[in-house]
Design a protein around this motif. Structure first.
Motif, PDB file in Angstrom:
ATOM      1  N   THR A 145      34.217  31.749  29.367  1.00 60.08           N
ATOM      2  CA  THR A 145      35.210  31.962  28.322  1.00 60.08           C
ATOM      3  C   THR A 145      34.512  31.915  26.961  1.00 60.08           C
ATOM      4  O   THR A 145      33.322  31.627  26.879  1.00 60.08           O
ATOM      5  CB  THR A 145      36.302  30.873  28.346  1.00 60.08           C
ATOM      6  OG1 THR A 145      35.724  29.623  27.968  1.00 60.08           O
ATOM      7  CG2 THR A 145      36.945  30.765  29.726  1.00 60.08           C
ATOM      8  N   LEU A 146      35.266  32.152  25.903  1.00 53.25           N
ATOM      9  CA  LEU A 146      34.703  32.064  24.559  1.00 53.25           C
ATOM     10  C   LEU A 146      34.245  30.641  24.233  1.00 53.25           C
ATOM     11  O   LEU A 146      33.349  30.437  23.431  1.00 53.25           O
ATOM     12  CB  LEU A 146      35.725  32.530  23.527  1.00 53.25           C
ATOM     13  CG  LEU A 146      36.082  34.007  23.587  1.00 53.25           C
ATOM     14  CD1 LEU A 146      37.210  34.325  22.611  1.00 53.25           C
ATOM     15  CD2 LEU A 146      34.874  34.870  23.292  1.00 53.25           C
ATOM     16  N   GLN A 147      34.872  29.644  24.863  1.00 53.26           N
ATOM     17  CA  GLN A 147      34.496  28.247  24.634  1.00 53.26           C
ATOM     18  C   GLN A 147      33.338  27.807  25.525  1.00 53.26           C
ATOM     19  O   GLN A 147      32.867  26.691  25.418  1.00 53.26           O
ATOM     20  CB  GLN A 147      35.689  27.320  24.888  1.00 53.26           C
ATOM     21  CG  GLN A 147      36.778  27.410  23.839  1.00 53.26           C
ATOM     22  CD  GLN A 147      37.668  28.633  24.037  1.00 53.26           C
ATOM     23  OE1 GLN A 147      37.862  29.088  25.159  1.00 53.26           O
ATOM     24  NE2 GLN A 147      38.207  29.158  22.963  1.00 53.26           N
ATOM     25  N   GLY A 148      32.884  28.655  26.416  1.00 56.05           N
ATOM     26  CA  GLY A 148      31.800  28.308  27.331  1.00 56.05           C
ATOM     27  C   GLY A 148      32.269  28.403  28.772  1.00 56.05           C
ATOM     28  O   GLY A 148      33.325  28.955  29.067  1.00 56.05           O
ATOM     29  N   ILE A 149      31.502  27.824  29.650  1.00 54.07           N
ATOM     30  CA  ILE A 149      31.830  27.872  31.076  1.00 54.07           C
ATOM     31  C   ILE A 149      32.884  26.818  31.393  1.00 54.07           C
ATOM     32  O   ILE A 149      32.780  25.666  30.966  1.00 54.07           O
ATOM     33  CB  ILE A 149      30.568  27.644  31.930  1.00 54.07           C
ATOM     34  CG1 ILE A 149      29.603  28.816  31.733  1.00 54.07           C
ATOM     35  CG2 ILE A 149      30.928  27.483  33.406  1.00 54.07           C
ATOM     36  CD1 ILE A 149      28.288  28.657  32.440  1.00 54.07           C
ATOM     37  N   VAL A 150      33.902  27.228  32.142  1.00 55.12           N
ATOM     38  CA  VAL A 150      34.919  26.312  32.651  1.00 55.12           C
ATOM     39  C   VAL A 150      34.989  26.494  34.163  1.00 55.12           C
ATOM     40  O   VAL A 150      34.544  27.500  34.706  1.00 55.12           O
ATOM     41  CB  VAL A 150      36.310  26.546  32.010  1.00 55.12           C
ATOM     42  CG1 VAL A 150      36.290  26.246  30.529  1.00 55.12           C
ATOM     43  CG2 VAL A 150      36.808  27.943  32.267  1.00 55.12           C
ATOM     44  N   TYR A 151      35.549  25.493  34.818  1.00 54.66           N
ATOM     45  CA  TYR A 151      35.700  25.529  36.271  1.00 54.66           C
ATOM     46  C   TYR A 151      37.170  25.414  36.615  1.00 54.66           C
ATOM     47  O   TYR A 151      37.948  24.817  35.883  1.00 54.66           O
ATOM     48  CB  TYR A 151      34.929  24.367  36.906  1.00 54.66           C
ATOM     49  CG  TYR A 151      33.435  24.519  36.743  1.00 54.66           C
ATOM     50  CD1 TYR A 151      32.679  25.157  37.712  1.00 54.66           C
ATOM     51  CD2 TYR A 151      32.787  24.044  35.616  1.00 54.66           C
ATOM     52  CE1 TYR A 151      31.315  25.318  37.561  1.00 54.66           C
ATOM     53  CE2 TYR A 151      31.426  24.197  35.448  1.00 54.66           C
ATOM     54  CZ  TYR A 151      30.695  24.839  36.428  1.00 54.66           C
ATOM     55  OH  TYR A 151      29.340  25.001  36.269  1.00 54.66           O
ATOM     56  N   TYR A 152      37.537  25.998  37.741  1.00 56.62           N
ATOM     57  CA  TYR A 152      38.868  25.774  38.290  1.00 56.62           C
ATOM     58  C   TYR A 152      38.718  25.598  39.785  1.00 56.62           C
ATOM     59  O   TYR A 152      37.728  26.009  40.386  1.00 56.62           O
ATOM     60  CB  TYR A 152      39.856  26.893  37.925  1.00 56.62           C
ATOM     61  CG  TYR A 152      39.494  28.261  38.445  1.00 56.62           C
ATOM     62  CD1 TYR A 152      39.995  28.718  39.659  1.00 56.62           C
ATOM     63  CD2 TYR A 152      38.669  29.115  37.719  1.00 56.62           C
ATOM     64  CE1 TYR A 152      39.668  29.978  40.136  1.00 56.62           C
ATOM     65  CE2 TYR A 152      38.346  30.370  38.180  1.00 56.62           C
ATOM     66  CZ  TYR A 152      38.847  30.799  39.386  1.00 56.62           C
ATOM     67  OH  TYR A 152      38.520  32.042  39.857  1.00 56.62           O
ATOM     68  N   TYR A 153      39.691  24.941  40.379  1.00 57.99           N
ATOM     69  CA  TYR A 153      39.602  24.562  41.780  1.00 57.99           C
ATOM     70  C   TYR A 153      40.809  25.089  42.541  1.00 57.99           C
ATOM     71  O   TYR A 153      41.930  25.061  42.040  1.00 57.99           O
ATOM     72  CB  TYR A 153      39.500  23.040  41.908  1.00 57.99           C
ATOM     73  CG  TYR A 153      38.263  22.526  41.217  1.00 57.99           C
ATOM     74  CD1 TYR A 153      37.041  22.503  41.874  1.00 57.99           C
ATOM     75  CD2 TYR A 153      38.291  22.135  39.887  1.00 57.99           C
ATOM     76  CE1 TYR A 153      35.880  22.087  41.228  1.00 57.99           C
ATOM     77  CE2 TYR A 153      37.151  21.713  39.235  1.00 57.99           C
ATOM     78  CZ  TYR A 153      35.957  21.690  39.914  1.00 57.99           C
ATOM     79  OH  TYR A 153      34.809  21.289  39.278  1.00 57.99           O
ATOM     80  N   THR A 154      40.553  25.562  43.737  1.00 56.18           N
ATOM     81  CA  THR A 154      41.596  26.080  44.610  1.00 56.18           C
ATOM     82  C   THR A 154      41.636  25.223  45.867  1.00 56.18           C
ATOM     83  O   THR A 154      40.589  25.007  46.497  1.00 56.18           O
ATOM     84  CB  THR A 154      41.319  27.540  45.007  1.00 56.18           C
ATOM     85  OG1 THR A 154      41.151  28.318  43.815  1.00 56.18           O
ATOM     86  CG2 THR A 154      42.445  28.119  45.833  1.00 56.18           C
ATOM     87  N   ILE A 155      42.822  24.714  46.196  1.00 55.21           N
ATOM     88  CA  ILE A 155      42.962  23.975  47.447  1.00 55.21           C
ATOM     89  C   ILE A 155      42.861  24.994  48.573  1.00 55.21           C
ATOM     90  O   ILE A 155      43.650  25.940  48.643  1.00 55.21           O
ATOM     91  CB  ILE A 155      44.285  23.202  47.522  1.00 55.21           C
ATOM     92  CG1 ILE A 155      44.336  22.148  46.416  1.00 55.21           C
ATOM     93  CG2 ILE A 155      44.450  22.556  48.895  1.00 55.21           C
ATOM     94  CD1 ILE A 155      45.646  21.381  46.333  1.00 55.21           C
ATOM     95  N   TYR A 156      41.866  24.814  49.410  1.00 53.85           N
ATOM     96  CA  TYR A 156      41.564  25.754  50.487  1.00 53.85           C
ATOM     97  C   TYR A 156      42.587  25.625  51.607  1.00 53.85           C
ATOM     98  O   TYR A 156      42.968  24.512  51.953  1.00 53.85           O
ATOM     99  CB  TYR A 156      40.148  25.472  51.013  1.00 53.85           C
ATOM    100  CG  TYR A 156      39.682  26.467  52.023  1.00 53.85           C
ATOM    101  CD1 TYR A 156      39.184  27.690  51.624  1.00 53.85           C
ATOM    102  CD2 TYR A 156      39.753  26.182  53.371  1.00 53.85           C
ATOM    103  CE1 TYR A 156      38.765  28.622  52.560  1.00 53.85           C
ATOM    104  CE2 TYR A 156      39.342  27.103  54.301  1.00 53.85           C
ATOM    105  CZ  TYR A 156      38.851  28.320  53.899  1.00 53.85           C
ATOM    106  OH  TYR A 156      38.440  29.238  54.817  1.00 53.85           O
ATOM    107  N   PRO A 157      43.085  26.694  52.146  1.00 53.47           N
ATOM    108  CA  PRO A 157      42.857  28.109  51.877  1.00 53.47           C
ATOM    109  C   PRO A 157      43.915  28.689  50.940  1.00 53.47           C
ATOM    110  O   PRO A 157      44.986  29.094  51.378  1.00 53.47           O
ATOM    111  CB  PRO A 157      42.945  28.761  53.250  1.00 53.47           C
ATOM    112  CG  PRO A 157      43.967  27.921  53.987  1.00 53.47           C
ATOM    113  CD  PRO A 157      43.833  26.525  53.418  1.00 53.47           C
ATOM    114  N   ALA A 158      43.660  28.733  49.673  1.00 52.94           N
ATOM    115  CA  ALA A 158      44.519  29.336  48.638  1.00 52.94           C
ATOM    116  C   ALA A 158      45.949  28.805  48.649  1.00 52.94           C
ATOM    117  O   ALA A 158      46.911  29.553  48.595  1.00 52.94           O
ATOM    118  CB  ALA A 158      44.517  30.859  48.761  1.00 52.94           C
ATOM    119  N   LEU A 159      46.084  27.481  48.701  1.00 52.30           N
ATOM    120  CA  LEU A 159      47.414  26.873  48.694  1.00 52.30           C
ATOM    121  C   LEU A 159      47.899  26.546  47.289  1.00 52.30           C
ATOM    122  O   LEU A 159      49.086  26.635  47.002  1.00 52.30           O
ATOM    123  CB  LEU A 159      47.414  25.595  49.540  1.00 52.30           C
ATOM    124  CG  LEU A 159      47.032  25.770  51.007  1.00 52.30           C
ATOM    125  CD1 LEU A 159      46.974  24.424  51.699  1.00 52.30           C
ATOM    126  CD2 LEU A 159      48.000  26.704  51.697  1.00 52.30           C
TER     127      LEU A 159
END
Length: 80
Positions: free
Chosen positions: A29-43
């Motif tokens: 992003t413009l603010q830098g790297i961000v992370y997001y998390y997905t409860i597997y399998p895409a819940l």
């Protein structure tokens, strides 16, 4: 312990006490790297999390679920 909120758009997929595994994704992003998390399998999916606050452990447990008219919010607890 650390608690992260996830948005689940299809109710009933998870219950309090369920063990969960999350998948980490990275976004530039413009603010830098961000992370997001997905409860597997895409819940359910988390909001964006700054790189300095990324998860160290990808296995956790559902500790709370709050339902609204449009979605449910799942709270996962992870050991840090």
């Amino acid at each position: 312990m650390r608690v992260i909120e996830f948005k689940m758009e299809r109710p009933g997929l998870l219950n309090v006490g369920d063990e969960i595994d999350v998948e980490e994704s990275q976004l530039q992003t413009l603010q830098g790297i961000v992370y997001y998390y997905t409860i597997y399998p895409a819940l359910a999916m988390s909001n964006n999390i700054p790189a300095r606050n990324k998860l160290k452990n990808f296995h956790g447990k559902v500790v709370d679920i709050k339902a609204t008219e449009s979605a449910a919010f799942v709270y996962g607890e992870f050991e840090e």
